[in-house]
Scaffold this active site. Structure first.
Site, PDB file in Angstrom:
ATOM      1  N   ASN A  80      -2.194  19.083  -2.023  1.00 24.02           N
ATOM      2  CA  ASN A  80      -3.203  18.407  -1.204  1.00 24.02           C
ATOM      3  C   ASN A  80      -2.873  18.453   0.288  1.00 24.02           C
ATOM      4  OD1 ASN A  80      -3.711  15.475   0.150  1.00 24.02           O
ATOM      5  ND2 ASN A  80      -5.515  16.209  -0.930  1.00 24.02           N
ATOM      6  N   ASP A 112       0.009  10.772  -4.602  1.00 20.23           N
ATOM      7  CA  ASP A 112       1.165  11.422  -3.959  1.00 20.23           C
ATOM      8  C   ASP A 112       1.399  12.675  -4.810  1.00 20.23           C
ATOM      9  OD1 ASP A 112       3.426  10.667  -1.794  1.00 20.23           O
ATOM     10  OD2 ASP A 112       4.436  11.647  -3.453  1.00 20.23           O
ATOM     11  N   GLN A 127       7.218   3.984   3.777  1.00 21.17           N
ATOM     12  CA  GLN A 127       5.800   3.607   3.808  1.00 21.17           C
ATOM     13  C   GLN A 127       5.567   2.348   4.645  1.00 21.17           C
ATOM     14  OE1 GLN A 127       3.759   5.645   1.360  1.00 21.17           O
ATOM     15  NE2 GLN A 127       2.178   5.102   2.828  1.00 21.17           N
ATOM     16  N   LYS A 135       5.465   1.687  -3.125  1.00 22.66           N
ATOM     17  CA  LYS A 135       5.361   3.031  -3.729  1.00 22.66           C
ATOM     18  C   LYS A 135       5.606   2.902  -5.224  1.00 22.66           C
ATOM     19  CE  LYS A 135       4.725   7.311  -2.343  1.00 22.66           C
ATOM     20  NZ  LYS A 135       4.083   7.818  -1.125  1.00 22.66           N
ATOM     21  N   LYS A 184       0.849  -1.188   0.000  1.00 20.04           N
ATOM     22  CA  LYS A 184       0.000   0.000   0.000  1.00 20.04           C
ATOM     23  C   LYS A 184       0.879   1.230   0.000  1.00 20.04           C
ATOM     24  CE  LYS A 184      -3.854   2.243   0.314  1.00 20.04           C
ATOM     25  NZ  LYS A 184      -3.451   2.946  -0.937  1.00 20.04           N
TER      26      LYS A 184
HETATM   27  P1  NDP Z   1       0.745  17.777  -4.506  1.00 17.24           P
HETATM   28  O1  NDP Z   1       1.208  17.388  -5.852  1.00 17.24           O
HETATM   29  O2  NDP Z   1      -0.699  17.969  -4.256  1.00 17.24           O
HETATM   30  O3  NDP Z   1       1.483  19.103  -4.028  1.00 17.24           O
HETATM   31  C1  NDP Z   1       2.866  19.175  -3.977  1.00 17.24           C
HETATM   32  C2  NDP Z   1       3.279  20.556  -3.514  1.00 17.24           C
HETATM   33  O4  NDP Z   1       4.674  20.558  -3.225  1.00 17.24           O
HETATM   34  C3  NDP Z   1       3.063  21.612  -4.582  1.00 17.24           C
HETATM   35  O5  NDP Z   1       2.823  22.843  -3.965  1.00 17.24           O
HETATM   36  C4  NDP Z   1       4.415  21.614  -5.307  1.00 17.24           C
HETATM   37  O6  NDP Z   1       4.706  22.830  -5.971  1.00 17.24           O
HETATM   38  C5  NDP Z   1       5.365  21.416  -4.153  1.00 17.24           C
HETATM   39  N1  NDP Z   1       6.576  20.717  -4.656  1.00 17.24           N
HETATM   40  C6  NDP Z   1       6.627  19.487  -5.202  1.00 17.24           C
HETATM   41  N2  NDP Z   1       7.876  19.181  -5.569  1.00 17.24           N
HETATM   42  C7  NDP Z   1       8.621  20.233  -5.250  1.00 17.24           C
HETATM   43  C8  NDP Z   1       9.992  20.514  -5.379  1.00 17.24           C
HETATM   44  N3  NDP Z   1      10.848  19.628  -5.930  1.00 17.24           N
HETATM   45  N4  NDP Z   1      10.416  21.706  -4.913  1.00 17.24           N
HETATM   46  C9  NDP Z   1       9.547  22.595  -4.350  1.00 17.24           C
HETATM   47  N5  NDP Z   1       8.231  22.384  -4.214  1.00 17.24           N
HETATM   48  C10 NDP Z   1       7.778  21.214  -4.647  1.00 17.24           C
HETATM   49  O7  NDP Z   1       1.346  16.648  -3.529  1.00 17.24           O
HETATM   50  P2  NDP Z   1       0.888  16.258  -2.047  1.00 17.24           P
HETATM   51  O8  NDP Z   1       0.401  17.451  -1.326  1.00 17.24           O
HETATM   52  O9  NDP Z   1       0.049  15.063  -2.139  1.00 17.24           O
HETATM   53  O10 NDP Z   1       2.283  15.785  -1.414  1.00 17.24           O
HETATM   54  C11 NDP Z   1       3.139  16.661  -0.699  1.00 17.24           C
HETATM   55  C12 NDP Z   1       4.064  15.848   0.181  1.00 17.24           C
HETATM   56  O11 NDP Z   1       3.298  15.085   1.105  1.00 17.24           O
HETATM   57  C13 NDP Z   1       4.939  14.831  -0.549  1.00 17.24           C
HETATM   58  O12 NDP Z   1       6.175  14.721   0.124  1.00 17.24           O
HETATM   59  C14 NDP Z   1       4.168  13.525  -0.386  1.00 17.24           C
HETATM   60  O13 NDP Z   1       5.013  12.415  -0.486  1.00 17.24           O
HETATM   61  C15 NDP Z   1       3.646  13.707   1.018  1.00 17.24           C
HETATM   62  N6  NDP Z   1       2.481  12.911   1.391  1.00 17.24           N
HETATM   63  C16 NDP Z   1       1.338  12.927   0.649  1.00 17.24           C
HETATM   64  C17 NDP Z   1       0.243  12.207   1.063  1.00 17.24           C
HETATM   65  C18 NDP Z   1      -1.056  12.270   0.348  1.00 17.24           C
HETATM   66  O14 NDP Z   1      -2.018  11.677   0.834  1.00 17.24           O
HETATM   67  N7  NDP Z   1      -1.179  12.956  -0.779  1.00 17.24           N
HETATM   68  C19 NDP Z   1       0.292  11.354   2.261  1.00 17.24           C
HETATM   69  C20 NDP Z   1       1.524  11.476   3.015  1.00 17.24           C
HETATM   70  C21 NDP Z   1       2.567  12.207   2.564  1.00 17.24           C
HETATM   71  P3  NDP Z   1       4.545  22.911  -7.585  1.00 17.24           P
HETATM   72  O15 NDP Z   1       3.074  22.928  -7.828  1.00 17.24           O
HETATM   73  O16 NDP Z   1       5.232  24.182  -7.942  1.00 17.24           O
HETATM   74  O17 NDP Z   1       5.215  21.702  -8.138  1.00 17.24           O
HETATM   75  O1  2IT Z   2       3.057   8.990   1.430  1.00 13.76           O
HETATM   76  C1  2IT Z   2       1.908   8.550   1.639  1.00 13.76           C
HETATM   77  O2  2IT Z   2       1.593   8.044   2.713  1.00 13.76           O
HETATM   78  C2  2IT Z   2       0.911   8.684   0.567  1.00 13.76           C
HETATM   79  N1  2IT Z   2       1.227   9.260  -0.471  1.00 13.76           N
HETATM   80  C3  2IT Z   2      -0.463   8.105   0.729  1.00 13.76           C
HETATM   81  C4  2IT Z   2      -0.453   6.629   0.472  1.00 13.76           C
HETATM   82  C5  2IT Z   2      -1.800   5.962   0.443  1.00 13.76           C
HETATM   83  O3  2IT Z   2      -1.803   4.770   0.102  1.00 13.76           O
HETATM   84  O4  2IT Z   2      -2.824   6.573   0.761  1.00 13.76           O
END
Ligand code: NDP
Ligand code: 2IT
Length: 447
Positions: A243, A168, A113, A128, A92
């Site tokens: 997100n 992600d 993860q 992943k 997952k």
């Molecule tokens: P999104 O794609 O929704 O948003 C990512 C954000 O981070 C955007 O604002 C983006 O800016 C910025 N960003 C991405 N890459 C870079 C970079 N190399 N340098 C600077 N800014 C960057 O992703 P999420 O919000 O889903 O994910 C954000 C983080 O949270 C990640 O590390 C992910 O692994 C982690 N995460 C996500 C989960 C989920 O449920 N979605 C769960 C747990 C962890 P721009 O638009 O300019 O690229």
């Molecule tokens: O980093 C993370 O925990 C996620 N991107 C969410 C993974 C998931 O299976 O909901």
């Protein structure tokens, strides 16, 4: 520095074999260092080669994705799904679409993860995947054709009881919809094979909000237990505006905090009146625009290009963008400005040296594996609802999420106390997750 010969030997062998996989080595190093007290307490882990097995994915799937852009040009990308550890449930974890994606990134995320999922208390293994596909500037049609091509290979490896991907970076509701549609077309099955699905076709209420909300629930509980404090009137700074960042900002404000700055990869916005989240949602979620557009409608707000948000003074820092976002320089700035709590919404956003600085300065440090586990936890609840063919209300899911996040804090502190680690939330989280996965591996024999 490692104290045990066992952890040192396993890490050095990995380093010799994969010296170029810097992110993966960083993630492994941090975990191996913190589980040394457990390794010393019982020879069974070495006898069963638990570390060697944990640092090596069960399976690494890598494939070409071929699709056609709007101009009729054929394009290729690389796709990945690394199934890391299945000892306590189906693999997952999310899919990341970003040009920086490579095997080291997917491996570090998959490795983290495994431990994160164990902390949720649900039956979830770890994996992943993703691709170096860049969705920026692509039309919806191009994103759809890419997702369909990606699923044309991925579908044969996944399944509701085998491996359950989610979102992600770069993979949200739109992409999950296209991926799910193609999976259904190819298999003729409607199952819970992906999470983060739309509410109209098997998704769970509160999954969209779960990671950001969960991060704040975790942070509030850690503050309550460790400093008898809360979010009220605290200044909050958040990196990212995707997100995780958006729903962390929403909950932080609901709990009484004032979010004054958010960012994207182009720069950050600072709004001394407090970030207007409706505007951020409109720009980032509806229009898929750039955060600099925020200042058009906010008279006191400033946009600072090409700089990190960590120069803005705050009480609570929530890195919610990407890995290695807070290094030594940023940590020094945050500490100088009086930060009290750093809680990781992103995966591995703080470098090891920066974490040491926070620890030395008495900053409460909430590690990603624990603090951002709310997303995958609600994914686990989505799987449960899909299996039962029921839909729980928002409040029901949110209540379960709050219990899970509080339990993770509790369990981490109890484990830290057991191993004389004081209030080390990261050490406690790593050890309790390690014990859960390792014991399941040992119980299931050599495999
Ligand atoms: P999104 O794609 O929704 O948003 C990512 C954000 O981070 C955007 O604002 C983006 O800016 C910025 N960003 C991405 N890459 C870079 C970079 N190399 N340098 C600077 N800014 C960057 O992703 P999420 O919000 O889903 O994910 C954000 C983080 O949270 C990640 O590390 C992910 O692994 C982690 N995460 C996500 C989960 C989920 O449920 N979605 C769960 C747990 C962890 P721009 O638009 O300019 O690229
Ligand atoms: O980093 C993370 O925990 C996620 N991107 C969410 C993974 C998931 O299976 O909901």
């Amino acid at each position: 520095m490692f104290k045990t010969k066992y952890a040192k030997r396993v890490f050095e062998a990995l380093e010799a074999r994969l010296s170029h996989e810097t992110e993966f080595l960083q993630a492994v190093h941090e975990v191996l260092l913190s589980v040394e007290p457990v390794l010393e307490s019982d020879p069974k882990y070495e006898k069963n080669a638990i570390l060697e097995r944990m640092v090596d994915p069960d399976r690494q799937i890598s494939f070409r994705v071929t699709w056609v852009d709007d101009a009729g040009q054929v394009q290729t990308n690389r796709g990945y799904r690394f199934e890391f550890n299945g000892a306590i449930g189906p693999y997952k974890g999310g899919l990341r679409f970003h040009p920086s994606v490579n095997p080291s990134i997917i491996k570090f995320l998959g490795f983290e993860q495994v431990f994160k999922n164990a902390l949720t208390g649900l039956w979830l293994g770890g994996g992943k995947g993703g691709s170096d596909f860049d969705s920026r500037g692509k039309s919806d049609g191009e994103v759809m054709r890419f997702c369909q091509a990606f699923m044309n290979e991925l579908y044969r490896h996944i399944g509701a009881n085998t491996d359950v991907p989610a979102g992600d970076i770069g993979v949200g509701g739109r992409e999950i919809g296209f991926l799910y549609g193609q999976y259904r077309k190819l298999t003729n099955e409607f199952t819970g094979v992906l999470t983060g699905k739309g509410l109209g076709y098997g998704g769970s209420l509160a999954r969209t909000e779960a990671t950001g909300y969960g991060l704040c629930y975790y942070t509030a509980e850690a503050m309550r237990q460790l400093s008898n404090d809360d979010f009220t009137d605290k200044t909050v700074v958040i990196s990212g505006s995707g997100n995780v960042a958006i729903f962390a900002a929403e909950k932080a404000a609901e709990l009484g905090g004032k979010v004054v700055a958010m960012s994207d990869s182009g720069g950050y916005v600072y709004d001394p009146d407090g970030i207007h989240l409706g505007l951020i949602k409109e720009i980032k979620l509806e229009k898929r625009g750039r955060i600099l557009e925020y200042i058009k409608n906010r008279k006191n707000a400033q946009y600072v290009a090409d700089k990190k948000v960590w120069e803005i003074p705050c009480d609570i820092a929530l890195p919610c963008a990407t890995q290695n976002d807070i290094g030594v320089d940023e940590a020094h700035k945050l500490i100088k400005n009086g930060v009290k709590v750093v809680a990781e919404g992103a995966n591995m956003p703080t470098t090891p040296k920066a974490i040491d600085l926070f620890r030395e300065s008495g900053v409460i440090f909430c590690p990603a594996k624990a603090a951002n586990a709310g997303g995958v936890a609600v994914s686990g609840l989505e799987m449960a609802q899909n299996s039962m063919r029921v839909a729980w209300s928002f409040d029901e899911v949110d209540a379960k999420l709050q219990i899970i996040m509080k339990n993770i804090v509790e369990q981490s502190l109890t484990t830290a106390a057991k191993y004389n680690l004081g209030n080390d939330l990261a050490g406690g989280a790593n050890i309790s997750a390690f014990e859960r996965v390792a014991d399941a591996m040992i119980a299931q024999g050599v495999s």
